[in-house]
Design a protein around this motif. Structure first.
Motif, mmCIF file in Angstrom:
data_model
loop_
_atom_site.group_PDB
_atom_site.id
_atom_site.type_symbol
_atom_site.label_atom_id
_atom_site.label_comp_id
_atom_site.label_asym_id
_atom_site.label_seq_id
_atom_site.Cartn_x
_atom_site.Cartn_y
_atom_site.Cartn_z
ATOM 1 N N MET A 1 44.489 38.208 28.611
ATOM 2 C CA MET A 1 43.909 38.233 29.947
ATOM 3 C C MET A 1 42.748 37.250 30.045
ATOM 4 N N ASN A 2 42.225 36.846 28.882
ATOM 5 C CA ASN A 2 41.155 35.853 28.927
ATOM 6 C C ASN A 2 41.643 34.510 29.453
ATOM 7 N N ASP A 3 42.970 34.308 29.416
ATOM 8 C CA ASP A 3 43.519 33.059 29.951
ATOM 9 C C ASP A 3 43.129 32.860 31.414
ATOM 10 N N THR A 4 42.930 33.992 32.132
ATOM 11 C CA THR A 4 42.684 33.860 33.567
ATOM 12 C C THR A 4 41.230 33.501 33.864
ATOM 13 N N ILE A 5 40.392 33.469 32.798
ATOM 14 C CA ILE A 5 38.981 33.148 33.025
ATOM 15 C C ILE A 5 38.741 31.681 32.710
#
Lengths: 264, 395, 440
Positions: free
Chosen positions: A65-69
């Protein structure tokens, strides 16, 4: 508290996920340093630590989910079933179907209860027929201990449920794609004590089918629901081990300071 | 005495009152201004207001009554102000609350300024309604509302049916929305969900630039570029007509004009959808586009509907693009390459040049204006209510 | 209860299809943005390519002898007797001078009649020369070089708008005249020069597009902007301050708020009707006056200023107000001493953008008579606010309604001037925002 912990020691030793030497950067900021953790099957693993220690950041690495940051980058190795989830060939979409997530605040979609739960199976194409989808929705709601409360109003909007029901709806939604690992980011922080107790009980039941990772602020909660605990402090994984051991015989002085309330 | 001279005199005397008030305050303080409730300059201001306010009100009332302007009456009015100032001057004591008085007057001024908005609306309504009533006394309302023929003739015997104008208006607006809504919406989606900060920093001002261009520029663009292009490349070869001015010309250009309007409104609205919903969807393994189509857009739908309604209101009331791009012939036709006309075009054509405010051919413009005002008012209020409800939902 | 384990490293068919849908969706978004930006580009290129040539104008240089017997029939040399000579007489003088000059340089006239040769020069040239003499009576009797305007068709020929083929079908120009123009250009008598008159001259009649300029329109727009600024800044700020800082939350305040939001979306032409009914028919103010235009634009601009001004006030954190109130300032003092100065950059930015919108507004001005043909410059303020004038965008509209294609060029040129003003204003707003904007 000790008896309570002993009673729950039923861990299998099968590794679902393995993290080795994980580093996370937000731009210039080195947010997580050298984290090694194993996530075991049919086990609840709790991540504890003071605010800003990196526990949520690490949780979000486990399903990318860090990909979206913007500006976040992850180094090191995280394996799911022996496969590197940061491999270039891995599609995060497929990964997240296997590693589901429940968030801090209940975030049901502005759709009906049914559509909320059916959302995952629909986008991943898990049901071949309407009947099969109905069946998935029902079993997911049962697993989330919500079926009896909502079976008569499946078409009502999910946002109309109470806070605790909403969070269990989100759990049902995550369970519906039949993930292998379920990540929960402080799932009870927005709930009242009664709803918290219900969700905690649910987490214990979910352990029968999934491996669960829970980030929590509350040490009592970690002690109540988890078998393994990892203590994070200032971006470091300080100590990882059996929950009983962490809470009764911490090896690191920082862990002891935290669980006795001297830092945090 | 002219208004500007009167105002100049008023200003000078008010300044004198200010100085007098200050001096008097310092005098009653006996050299120690700490004894005063309010600062000397507040007393000065108070005195100036005590002078100017009655004088101004008196002058305005005098003018409204149709009299005034004479030297003696003006002096009388100034004397009225002076009397009021003198009363304040005499009553000035250390404990006089000059600051509170000045603030009360300031607040009155602030309220008056806010009320101008309401007064404008009332003014619009009154100026439309009176002339419309006059029009309906000369021309039957039913014929105006349901007549399908528009043929004004200043010698009398005009047909003034609004239907062809309404049709042209709606047709042009529909084409404009058909262009602007998809393009604007997709641009907003890309901007808020996909674009890197650098692309956003470049593209957002470029699209906003489109919004800052005056409508006359779009009108000229329609007249000299788009109109001839559509005529030579599409309408003539396909046998749809030979007119450069057409519904399609005006509609397309108006669509371009509304793109930034739709996109910036939608951008705001999409950004108002909480990030937690996106996280929830992405966390289940949805792709960004699935998240947008199945979670973000449904959540933002009421707001987007509001934005589209506002865009429609804007399209219906747009004037210069249709004046230059749509044509002047009132027609009920389906062919988009034919010149048609709209309500705004006819308002302009009936009210410019030599106008006779007794003829129904002139007065009809007010009835058209009222129709236009009511349609856009309904759309605006509906949109405002929807958008407000939508925002409250996520606040 | 374990699902069939599929490797993460291999994308299944469904995921591939979903990723393709994702790419398509993304492409639509990008296409929408590119389309908007392209359309903006086409719009600007279209206007620039049509309008830039308006800034250059063909002029004919002819030495003209101002024979006292012709221009000063009274023979007294004073302005009154000079005034008796009409512009037409000067025109004849110039026409004769042109004929003589052609003969002196032995440029072949291709059998054109004297009238056709004279028709190369704009009728405006005579009027310009007359004004020059009236301004400086000592010129009488001397030989001066007249830079006369060429007629619109000749000008169009040098700009590529008129061709030999089009001249065949045109009653107003003959191909032989174009040949003569070529010869005169080669002889250095005729050339395209920077057209300063475009920015200073008043409008000109249908027959002389070459002389039409934006002078009156620019002054008219300037006057209107002064009125709008002078009225809407204090009123707009006062209304915003009241609504944001003092207004109690009740139905009346709510009514005002809905009203302002609605007024911002009322079609501009409706404000024109209001201006016509209220300011002209009811209050009896003159038509075509910048004051009336300014009042109408003020009413239209107010809501568009109040809304950003309120946003700027709202952005000032409550702690600032609390700090002022805490040391015993009244609410009025806390607002005027602390909140308003902090919100000023935001308010001014909104003000400039509102003014820019007002500057470009056309429709309401049509209804209050700003379309009139005005030759005389309005006087100085405050009296000039009541003199007839036009406005920049209205002048554009006006020129699009003329038959001669030379006016289309002028209209596009006027748009360039208008856009240049808007660009400056918007750049100022952006600069102001960049320079002073603070985030709390």
């Amino acid at each position: 508290m000790k008896d309570h912990l002993e009673r729950r020691m039923t861990t299998t030793d099968l590794n679902r996920m393995t993290a080795r030497n994980v580093q996370v950067y937000y731009g210039q900021n080195h947010a997580l340093k050298d984290v090694d953790v194993d996530i075991l099957d049919k086990t609840v693993t709790a991540f504890i630590g003071p605010s800003g220690c990196g526990k949520s950041t690490f949780l979000r690495c486990l399903n990318r989910m860090n990909d979206t940051i913007q500006g976040a980058s992850v180094e090191g190795q995280i394996l799911l079933e022996g496969e590197d989830i940061y491999d270039r060939r891995v599609d995060p979409v497929q990964l997240r179907a296997k590693v589901g997530m429940v968030f801090q605040k209940p975030n049901p979609f502005p759709k009906s209860v049914y559509d909320n739960v059916a959302y995952g199976p629909r986008i991943h194409g898990l049901a071949r027929s309407k009947a099969e989808l109905d069946q998935i929705v029902e079993s997911s709601l049962r697993r989330a201990a919500l079926w009896n409360e909502v079976k008569d109003r499946l078409t009502a909007p999910g946002t109309g449920l109470s806070g605790g029901q909403q969070q269990r709806l989100c759990i049902a939604r995550a369970v519906a794609t039949n993930p292998e690992v379920l990540l929960m980011d402080e799932p009870c922080s927005a709930l009242d004590p009664i709803a918290t107790a219900q969700v905690e009980e649910l987490i214990d039941e979910l352990r029968a089918n999934f491996s669960v990772v829970i980030v929590t602020h509350s040490m009592q909660q970690a002690a109540r629901v988890s078998q393994k605990t990892a203590f994070f402090h200032l971006g470091h994984l300080v100590e990882y081990g059996d929950t009983t051991q962490i809470f009764t015989k911490p090896r690191d002085p920082r862990t002891e300071a935290y669980i006795t309330g001297r830092i945090g | 005495m002219s208004i500007s001279l009167f105002l100049l005199l008023l200003l000078a005397l008010a300044a004198a009152a200010y100085v007098a008030g200050r001096a008097r305050a310092e005098m009653v303080a006996g050299g120690d201004i700490r004894r005063l409730h309010s600062l000397p300059r507040q007393h000065g201001l108070n005195l100036a207001i005590a002078f100017a306010l009655p004088a101004l009100v008196g002058y305005a009332a005098w003018r409204m009554a149709g009299a005034g302007g004479g030297l003696w009456s003006t002096l009388l009015i100034l004397a009225l102000g002076a009397a009021s100032a003198l009363a304040v001057w005499l009553a000035l004591k250390p404990e006089t609350r000059a600051r509170n008085e000045v603030e009360a007057a300031t607040k009155l001024f602030l309220i008056a300024c806010s009320v101008i908005a309401v007064a404008t609306t009332i003014g619009i309504f009154l100026s439309l309604i009176f002339e419309t009533i006059a029009f309906f006394q000369k021309y039957p309302a039913a014929k105006f509302l349901f007549g399908t023929k528009w043929a004004p003739d200043f010698r009398g015997g005009s047909d003034l049916g609004v239907i062809p104008l309404l049709w042209g208006t709606l047709y042009v607006s529909a084409i404009a929305l058909a262009v602007a809504v998809p393009v604007g919406l997709f641009a907003a989606i890309y901007m808020s969900e996909y674009a890197s900060p650098r692309v956003r920093a470049l593209a957002k001002p470029a699209i906003e630039l489109l919004a800052g261009i005056p409508t006359i520029v779009y009108g000229l663009f329609a007249l000299i570029t788009v109109g001839p292009m559509l005529r030579d490349w599409i309408a003539q070869p396909l046998g749809f007509g030979t007119s450069g001015a057409s519904v399609a010309t005006a509609g397309l250009v108006m669509g371009v004009m509304i793109i930034p309007f739709v996109s910036s409104l939608s951008d705001d609205i999409i950004n108002a959808v909480p990030q937690s919903l996106r996280d929830g969807s992405l966390g289940l393994g949805a792709t960004p586009s699935e998240t947008i189509r199945q979670v973000v857009l449904p959540a933002a739908l009421p707001g987007i509907v509001g934005a589209v309604l506002l865009a429609a209101s804007r399209a219906i009331g747009e004037t210069m693009i249709v004046v230059l791009g749509a044509g002047a012939a009132a027609k009920l036709s389906l062919n988009p390459f034919e010149a048609m006309t709209t309500m705004t075009v006819k308002i302009v054509s009936q009210l410019t040049g030599d106008t006779d405010f007794a003829a129904p051919e002139t007065l009809v413009a007010f009835a058209l204006g009222l129709t236009l005002f009511l349609i856009t008012l309904a759309l605006n209020i509906l949109a405002l209510v929807i958008v407000r409800k939508y925002r409250e939902q996520y606040e | 209860m374990t699902a069939p384990t599929r490797s993460l490293l291999v994308a299944d068919a469904r995921t591939k299809a979903r990723n393709r849908a994702e790419a398509r969706f993304r492409a639509y978004g990008l296409a929408a943005i590119l389309l908007s930006v392209t359309l903006l580009g086409i719009l600007l290129v279209s206007i620039l390519s049509n309008g830039l040539s308006a800034f250059r104008q063909t002029e004919i240089a002819i030495p003209v002898t101002l024979d006292a017997a012709l221009v000063d029939k009274g023979g007294k040399g004073d302005p009154a007797s000079l005034r008796a000579t009409s512009a037409t007489a000067y025109g004849k003088l110039i026409a004769k001078a042109l004929k003589d000059e052609l003969a002196r340089r032995s440029i072949p006239t291709g059998g054109l009649s004297d009238k056709d040769i004279a028709a190369l020069i704009s009728e405006q040239a005579g009027a310009d020369l007359r004004n020059r003499v009236l301004g400086d009576p000592r010129l009488v009797g001397q030989t001066v070089t007249v830079d006369g305007l060429a007629t619109g068709r000749i000008d169009g020929y040098f700009k590529g708008r008129v061709t030999l083929e089009s001249a065949e079908k045109d009653s107003k120009i003959k191909p032989e005249q174009l040949h003569l123009a070529d010869a005169m250009r080669d002889a250095g008598m005729m050339a395209l020069r920077f057209n300063s008159g475009f920015l200073t001259n008043p409008d000109a009649s249908e027959k002389r597009p070459e002389a039409a300029g934006l002078g009156v329109a620019i002054v008219g727009s300037l006057y209107m902007m002064i009125v709008v600024l002078g009225l809407s800044l204090p009123i707009g700020v006062a209304a915003a301050v009241y609504l944001e800082e003092f207004a109690p939350k009740n139905r009346f305040t709510d009514l005002i708020e809905v009203n302002i939001a609605n007024l911002a979306a009322v079609p501009s032409i409706v404000f024109g009707i209001l201006g016509l009914a209220a300011f002209i028919n009811f209050a009896g103010l003159p038509r075509s006056a910048p004051l009336v235009g300014g009042l109408v634009l003020t009413l239209m601009t107010l809501p568009r200023i109040i809304i950003p001004a309120r946003a700027a006030l709202k952005a000032v954190p409550p702690s600032i107000r609390d700090a002022a109130l805490g040391i015993g300032a009244s609410r009025m003092q806390s607002v005027f001493h602390h909140v308003l100065p902090l919100a000023a950059p935001g308010i001014l930015t909104g003000m400039i953008i509102g003014l820019a919108q007002a500057l470009g507004e056309t429709a309401p001005l049509l209804l209050i008579g700003m379309v009139a043909f005005v030759r005389d410059m309005p006087g100085l303020p405050p009296g000039g606010f009541l003199d007839p004038a036009t406005a920049l965008p209205v002048q554009v509209y006006n020129w699009t309604q003329r038959a001669d294609p030379a006016f289309t060029e002028r209209a596009s040129g006027a748009i360039i001037v208008l856009l240049a003003f808007l660009l400056i204003m918007n750049a100022a707003a952006i600069l102001l925002r960049r320079r002073f904007e603070r985030r709390w």
